[in-house]
Design a protein around this motif. Structure first.
Motif, PDB file in Angstrom:
ATOM      1  N   GLU A 125       0.171   0.838 -13.981  1.00 49.58           N
ATOM      2  CA  GLU A 125      -0.288   0.976 -12.585  1.00 49.58           C
ATOM      3  C   GLU A 125       0.012   2.378 -12.061  1.00 49.58           C
ATOM      4  O   GLU A 125       0.096   2.588 -10.852  1.00 49.58           O
ATOM      5  CB  GLU A 125       0.400  -0.062 -11.702  1.00 49.58           C
ATOM      6  N   LEU A 126       0.180   3.328 -12.969  1.00 54.71           N
ATOM      7  CA  LEU A 126       0.527   4.703 -12.591  1.00 54.71           C
ATOM      8  C   LEU A 126       1.755   4.743 -11.672  1.00 54.71           C
ATOM      9  O   LEU A 126       1.846   5.528 -10.737  1.00 54.71           O
ATOM     10  CB  LEU A 126      -0.672   5.422 -11.946  1.00 54.71           C
ATOM     11  N   ASN A 127       2.698   3.854 -11.983  1.00 56.77           N
ATOM     12  CA  ASN A 127       3.980   3.775 -11.259  1.00 56.77           C
ATOM     13  C   ASN A 127       3.800   3.551  -9.753  1.00 56.77           C
ATOM     14  O   ASN A 127       4.603   4.031  -8.948  1.00 56.77           O
ATOM     15  CB  ASN A 127       4.838   5.027 -11.535  1.00 56.77           C
TER      16      ASN A 127
ATOM     17  N   ASP B 224       1.621   0.574  -3.618  1.00 56.76           N
ATOM     18  CA  ASP B 224       0.760  -0.335  -4.377  1.00 56.76           C
ATOM     19  C   ASP B 224      -0.340  -0.888  -3.461  1.00 56.76           C
ATOM     20  O   ASP B 224      -0.085  -1.730  -2.606  1.00 56.76           O
ATOM     21  CB  ASP B 224       1.604  -1.474  -4.967  1.00 56.76           C
ATOM     22  N   ILE B 225      -1.544  -0.364  -3.651  1.00 55.73           N
ATOM     23  CA  ILE B 225      -2.662  -0.718  -2.759  1.00 55.73           C
ATOM     24  C   ILE B 225      -3.008  -2.203  -2.903  1.00 55.73           C
ATOM     25  O   ILE B 225      -3.349  -2.867  -1.920  1.00 55.73           O
ATOM     26  CB  ILE B 225      -3.894   0.163  -3.073  1.00 55.73           C
ATOM     27  N   LYS B 226      -2.885  -2.726  -4.136  1.00 58.02           N
ATOM     28  CA  LYS B 226      -3.215  -4.148  -4.345  1.00 58.02           C
ATOM     29  C   LYS B 226      -2.230  -5.047  -3.588  1.00 58.02           C
ATOM     30  O   LYS B 226      -2.609  -6.090  -3.072  1.00 58.02           O
ATOM     31  CB  LYS B 226      -3.212  -4.477  -5.834  1.00 58.02           C
TER      32      LYS B 226
ATOM     33  N   GLY C  21      10.441  -4.656   3.748  1.00 59.31           N
ATOM     34  CA  GLY C  21      11.442  -3.898   3.008  1.00 59.31           C
ATOM     35  C   GLY C  21      11.307  -2.397   3.128  1.00 59.31           C
ATOM     36  O   GLY C  21      11.801  -1.646   2.285  1.00 59.31           O
ATOM     37  N   PHE C  22      10.645  -1.934   4.176  1.00 54.67           N
ATOM     38  CA  PHE C  22      10.463  -0.493   4.359  1.00 54.67           C
ATOM     39  C   PHE C  22      11.790   0.235   4.537  1.00 54.67           C
ATOM     40  O   PHE C  22      11.871   1.447   4.355  1.00 54.67           O
ATOM     41  CB  PHE C  22       9.546  -0.229   5.569  1.00 54.67           C
ATOM     42  N   GLU C  23      12.853  -0.500   4.910  1.00 46.63           N
ATOM     43  CA  GLU C  23      14.145   0.162   5.129  1.00 46.63           C
ATOM     44  C   GLU C  23      14.702   0.753   3.830  1.00 46.63           C
ATOM     45  O   GLU C  23      15.588   1.596   3.874  1.00 46.63           O
ATOM     46  CB  GLU C  23      15.157  -0.782   5.791  1.00 46.63           C
TER      47      GLU C  23
ATOM     48  N   ALA D 297       1.441  12.710  -7.936  1.00 47.13           N
ATOM     49  CA  ALA D 297       2.407  12.328  -6.897  1.00 47.13           C
ATOM     50  C   ALA D 297       1.576  12.203  -5.626  1.00 47.13           C
ATOM     51  O   ALA D 297       1.411  13.155  -4.864  1.00 47.13           O
ATOM     52  CB  ALA D 297       3.504  13.376  -6.742  1.00 47.13           C
ATOM     53  N   LEU D 298       0.997  11.025  -5.441  1.00 43.17           N
ATOM     54  CA  LEU D 298       0.047  10.811  -4.344  1.00 43.17           C
ATOM     55  C   LEU D 298       0.619   9.821  -3.341  1.00 43.17           C
ATOM     56  O   LEU D 298       1.351   8.897  -3.704  1.00 43.17           O
ATOM     57  CB  LEU D 298      -1.276  10.270  -4.897  1.00 43.17           C
ATOM     58  N   GLY D 299       0.240   9.993  -2.091  1.00 43.37           N
ATOM     59  CA  GLY D 299       0.654   9.048  -1.058  1.00 43.37           C
ATOM     60  C   GLY D 299       2.164   8.869  -1.062  1.00 43.37           C
ATOM     61  O   GLY D 299       2.921   9.847  -0.986  1.00 43.37           O
TER      62      GLY D 299
ATOM     63  N   PRO E 116      -3.563  10.919   0.032  1.00 43.56           N
ATOM     64  CA  PRO E 116      -4.932  10.408   0.133  1.00 43.56           C
ATOM     65  C   PRO E 116      -5.094   9.165   1.010  1.00 43.56           C
ATOM     66  O   PRO E 116      -6.164   8.552   1.008  1.00 43.56           O
ATOM     67  CB  PRO E 116      -5.270  10.070  -1.334  1.00 43.56           C
ATOM     68  N   GLU E 117      -4.075   8.834   1.800  1.00 44.87           N
ATOM     69  CA  GLU E 117      -4.138   7.609   2.613  1.00 44.87           C
ATOM     70  C   GLU E 117      -5.373   7.543   3.492  1.00 44.87           C
ATOM     71  O   GLU E 117      -5.946   6.472   3.700  1.00 44.87           O
ATOM     72  CB  GLU E 117      -2.883   7.489   3.489  1.00 44.87           C
ATOM     73  N   ILE E 118      -5.790   8.703   4.011  1.00 38.72           N
ATOM     74  CA  ILE E 118      -6.930   8.732   4.935  1.00 38.72           C
ATOM     75  C   ILE E 118      -8.179   8.145   4.269  1.00 38.72           C
ATOM     76  O   ILE E 118      -9.039   7.574   4.937  1.00 38.72           O
ATOM     77  CB  ILE E 118      -7.179  10.200   5.419  1.00 38.72           C
TER      78      ILE E 118
HETATM   79  C1  HXC Z   1      -2.155   0.106  -7.020  1.00 39.53           C
HETATM   80  C2  HXC Z   1      -2.943   1.621  -8.554  1.00 39.53           C
HETATM   81  C3  HXC Z   1      -2.653   2.676  -7.673  1.00 39.53           C
HETATM   82  C4  HXC Z   1      -2.062   2.365  -6.408  1.00 39.53           C
HETATM   83  C5  HXC Z   1      -3.513   3.503  -9.459  1.00 39.53           C
HETATM   84  N1  HXC Z   1      -3.457   2.170  -9.647  1.00 39.53           N
HETATM   85  N2  HXC Z   1      -3.013   3.839  -8.269  1.00 39.53           N
HETATM   86  N3  HXC Z   1      -2.684   0.352  -8.230  1.00 39.53           N
HETATM   87  N4  HXC Z   1      -1.851   1.060  -6.133  1.00 39.53           N
HETATM   88  N5  HXC Z   1      -1.724   3.311  -5.516  1.00 39.53           N
HETATM   89  C6  HXC Z   1      -3.920   1.407 -10.821  1.00 39.53           C
HETATM   90  C7  HXC Z   1      -5.432   1.332 -10.888  1.00 39.53           C
HETATM   91  O1  HXC Z   1      -5.908   0.302 -10.076  1.00 39.53           O
HETATM   92  C8  HXC Z   1      -5.639   1.041 -12.356  1.00 39.53           C
HETATM   93  O2  HXC Z   1      -5.365  -0.306 -12.621  1.00 39.53           O
HETATM   94  C9  HXC Z   1      -4.541   1.837 -13.023  1.00 39.53           C
HETATM   95  O3  HXC Z   1      -3.556   2.064 -12.011  1.00 39.53           O
HETATM   96  C10 HXC Z   1      -5.012   3.198 -13.525  1.00 39.53           C
HETATM   97  O4  HXC Z   1      -5.634   3.892 -12.457  1.00 39.53           O
HETATM   98  P1  HXC Z   1      -7.118   4.494 -12.536  1.00 39.53           P
HETATM   99  O5  HXC Z   1      -7.610   4.619 -11.135  1.00 39.53           O
HETATM  100  O6  HXC Z   1      -7.962   3.748 -13.503  1.00 39.53           O
HETATM  101  O7  HXC Z   1      -6.815   5.945 -13.137  1.00 39.53           O
HETATM  102  P2  HXC Z   1      -7.645   7.278 -12.931  1.00 39.53           P
HETATM  103  O8  HXC Z   1      -9.112   7.013 -12.980  1.00 39.53           O
HETATM  104  O9  HXC Z   1      -7.074   8.234 -13.905  1.00 39.53           O
HETATM  105  O10 HXC Z   1      -7.316   7.773 -11.449  1.00 39.53           O
HETATM  106  C11 HXC Z   1      -5.999   8.145 -11.098  1.00 39.53           C
HETATM  107  C12 HXC Z   1      -5.877   8.237  -9.567  1.00 39.53           C
HETATM  108  C13 HXC Z   1      -6.359   6.916  -8.930  1.00 39.53           C
HETATM  109  C14 HXC Z   1      -6.693   9.409  -9.044  1.00 39.53           C
HETATM  110  C15 HXC Z   1      -4.397   8.492  -9.270  1.00 39.53           C
HETATM  111  O11 HXC Z   1      -5.706   5.822  -9.589  1.00 39.53           O
HETATM  112  C16 HXC Z   1      -6.076   6.803  -7.476  1.00 39.53           C
HETATM  113  O12 HXC Z   1      -6.779   7.404  -6.650  1.00 39.53           O
HETATM  114  N6  HXC Z   1      -5.107   5.992  -7.098  1.00 39.53           N
HETATM  115  C17 HXC Z   1      -4.807   5.682  -5.697  1.00 39.53           C
HETATM  116  C18 HXC Z   1      -4.116   6.850  -5.034  1.00 39.53           C
HETATM  117  C19 HXC Z   1      -3.816   6.539  -3.597  1.00 39.53           C
HETATM  118  O13 HXC Z   1      -4.725   6.270  -2.777  1.00 39.53           O
HETATM  119  N7  HXC Z   1      -2.531   6.569  -3.208  1.00 39.53           N
HETATM  120  C20 HXC Z   1      -2.129   6.328  -1.842  1.00 39.53           C
HETATM  121  C21 HXC Z   1      -1.833   4.861  -1.633  1.00 39.53           C
HETATM  122  S1  HXC Z   1      -1.410   4.530   0.040  1.00 39.53           S
HETATM  123  P3  HXC Z   1      -6.515  -1.337 -13.136  1.00 39.53           P
HETATM  124  O14 HXC Z   1      -5.749  -2.597 -13.404  1.00 39.53           O
HETATM  125  O15 HXC Z   1      -7.477  -1.431 -12.029  1.00 39.53           O
HETATM  126  O16 HXC Z   1      -7.086  -0.688 -14.359  1.00 39.53           O
HETATM  127  C22 HXC Z   1       0.193   5.029   0.180  1.00 39.53           C
HETATM  128  C23 HXC Z   1       0.838   4.785   1.500  1.00 39.53           C
HETATM  129  C24 HXC Z   1       2.287   5.157   1.463  1.00 39.53           C
HETATM  130  O17 HXC Z   1       0.774   5.518  -0.716  1.00 39.53           O
HETATM  131  C25 HXC Z   1       2.983   4.561   2.643  1.00 39.53           C
HETATM  132  C26 HXC Z   1       4.480   4.612   2.500  1.00 39.53           C
HETATM  133  C27 HXC Z   1       5.036   3.778   1.403  1.00 39.53           C
END
Ligand code: HXC
Length: 257
Positions: free
Chosen positions: A24-26, A67-69, A83-85, A105-107, A130-132
């Motif tokens: 899940e890309l950690n 984890d968006i899911k 559990g945000f604390e 290292a996103l979001g 990338p939250e927006i």
């Molecule tokens: C849940 C995630 C995930 C995430 C990746 N995965 N990012 N699952 N939450 N944030 C999962 C994918 O669903 C996929 O699982 C697997 O990891 C591999 O990712 P892919 O997308 O297939 O890889 P790739 O095409 O190489 O793209 C990499 C990526 C993309 C550009 C990093 O995964 C991406 O855009 N991820 C989301 C980034 C994001 O929006 N982050 C912000 C989240 S909001 P499956 O099972 O589908 O194959 C946030 C708010 C913080 O962080 C608030 C405070 C805590």
């Protein structure tokens, strides 16, 4: 403690924590962030540990965000009680923490790196908020820590477009300390961590506290905290040892007292 989403190791005075959901890309679910706070606090209580390295497993990601899911169906109350604390606990760790950013290292992943004290990045690392793009905004300090480091204008672009930024650019902007080839990242992190872990531990703790106070206080109050910490160190045996060793032209042996 038993962890399911992180790996915890120790190498002499250095603690290493690896975010470990590579498929899940950690992505940072609540369980992982909670485990991370527990593990950091455990190292923080351990007087033998002088520095902590935080990295991600796999070659692709440090952490691709919260984890968006897991979040997709949550209500505000779920988020409030979820559990945000743990993030506040991570912020309060006294031991220096080095982020070794080995990929995305996103979001929340970018925000987690910014909770650390020093950021090393591999050449392929990509940072961003990338939250927006999914209809929210950073929630673990991204707007504040980016603005304090990069200033208003670059931060606005990052937060309003969600576009990623590479490690070299962030190095030039002062958010990344050093960019190194991915194969060298952990070696460089270990070298730096060992160097910090070899210093007088109480001085390290006072230094971290003083630097962090720059982001919390006025200059007057910050200078006061620095000066008091400086004076306090004159009560330590390590200060006597450090100054005596200098005068006697020998290596200092610090004991954390
Ligand atoms: C849940 C995630 C995930 C995430 C990746 N995965 N990012 N699952 N939450 N944030 C999962 C994918 O669903 C996929 O699982 C697997 O990891 C591999 O990712 P892919 O997308 O297939 O890889 P790739 O095409 O190489 O793209 C990499 C990526 C993309 C550009 C990093 O995964 C991406 O855009 N991820 C989301 C980034 C994001 O929006 N982050 C912000 C989240 S909001 P499956 O099972 O589908 O194959 C946030 C708010 C913080 O962080 C608030 C405070 C805590």
């Amino acid at each position: 403690a038993e962890y399911t989403s992180i790996l915890v190791e120790r190498e002499e005075k250095v603690g290493i924590i690896t975010l470990n959901r590579p498929k899940e890309l950690n992505a940072l679910n609540f369980q992982l962030v909670n485990e991370l706070a527990d593990a950091l606090e455990e190292f923080d209580r351990d007087e033998a540990i002088g520095c902590i390295i935080l990295t991600g497993s796999g070659e692709k990601a440090f952490a691709a965000g919260a984890d968006i899911k897991e979040m997709a169906d949550k209500s505000p109350i779920d988020m409030l009680l979820g559990g945000f604390e743990s993030w506040g606990r991570i912020r309060k760790i006294h031991t220096p923490v080095i982020a070794a950013v080995n990929g995305y290292a996103l979001g929340g992943g970018c925000e987690l790196a910014m909770h650390c004290d020093i950021i090393l990045a591999s050449e392929n690392a990509r940072f961003g908020q990338p939250e927006i793009l999914i209809g929210v905004i950073p929630g673990a300090g991204g707007t504040q820590r980016l603005a304090r480091t990069l200033g208003k204008y670059r931060t606005m672009e990052i937060v309003l477009t969600g576009s990623p930024i590479n490690a070299k650019e962030l190095e030039s902007l002062g958010l990344v300390n050093h960019v190194v080839p991915q194969s060298e990242l952990m070696n460089e992190a270990r070298k730096l961590a060992n160097k910090i872990a070899g210093q007088a531990p109480i001085a390290v703790r006072m230094a971290k506290e003083a630097v962090l106070s720059a982001f919390e206080t006025s200059l007057e109050e910050g200078l006061d905290i620095e000066r008091k910490n400086f004076f306090l160190l004159f009560a330590t045996e390590d200060m006597r040892e450090g100054m005596r060793a200098f005068i006697e032209k020998r290596q200092a042996h610090f004991q954390g007292k």
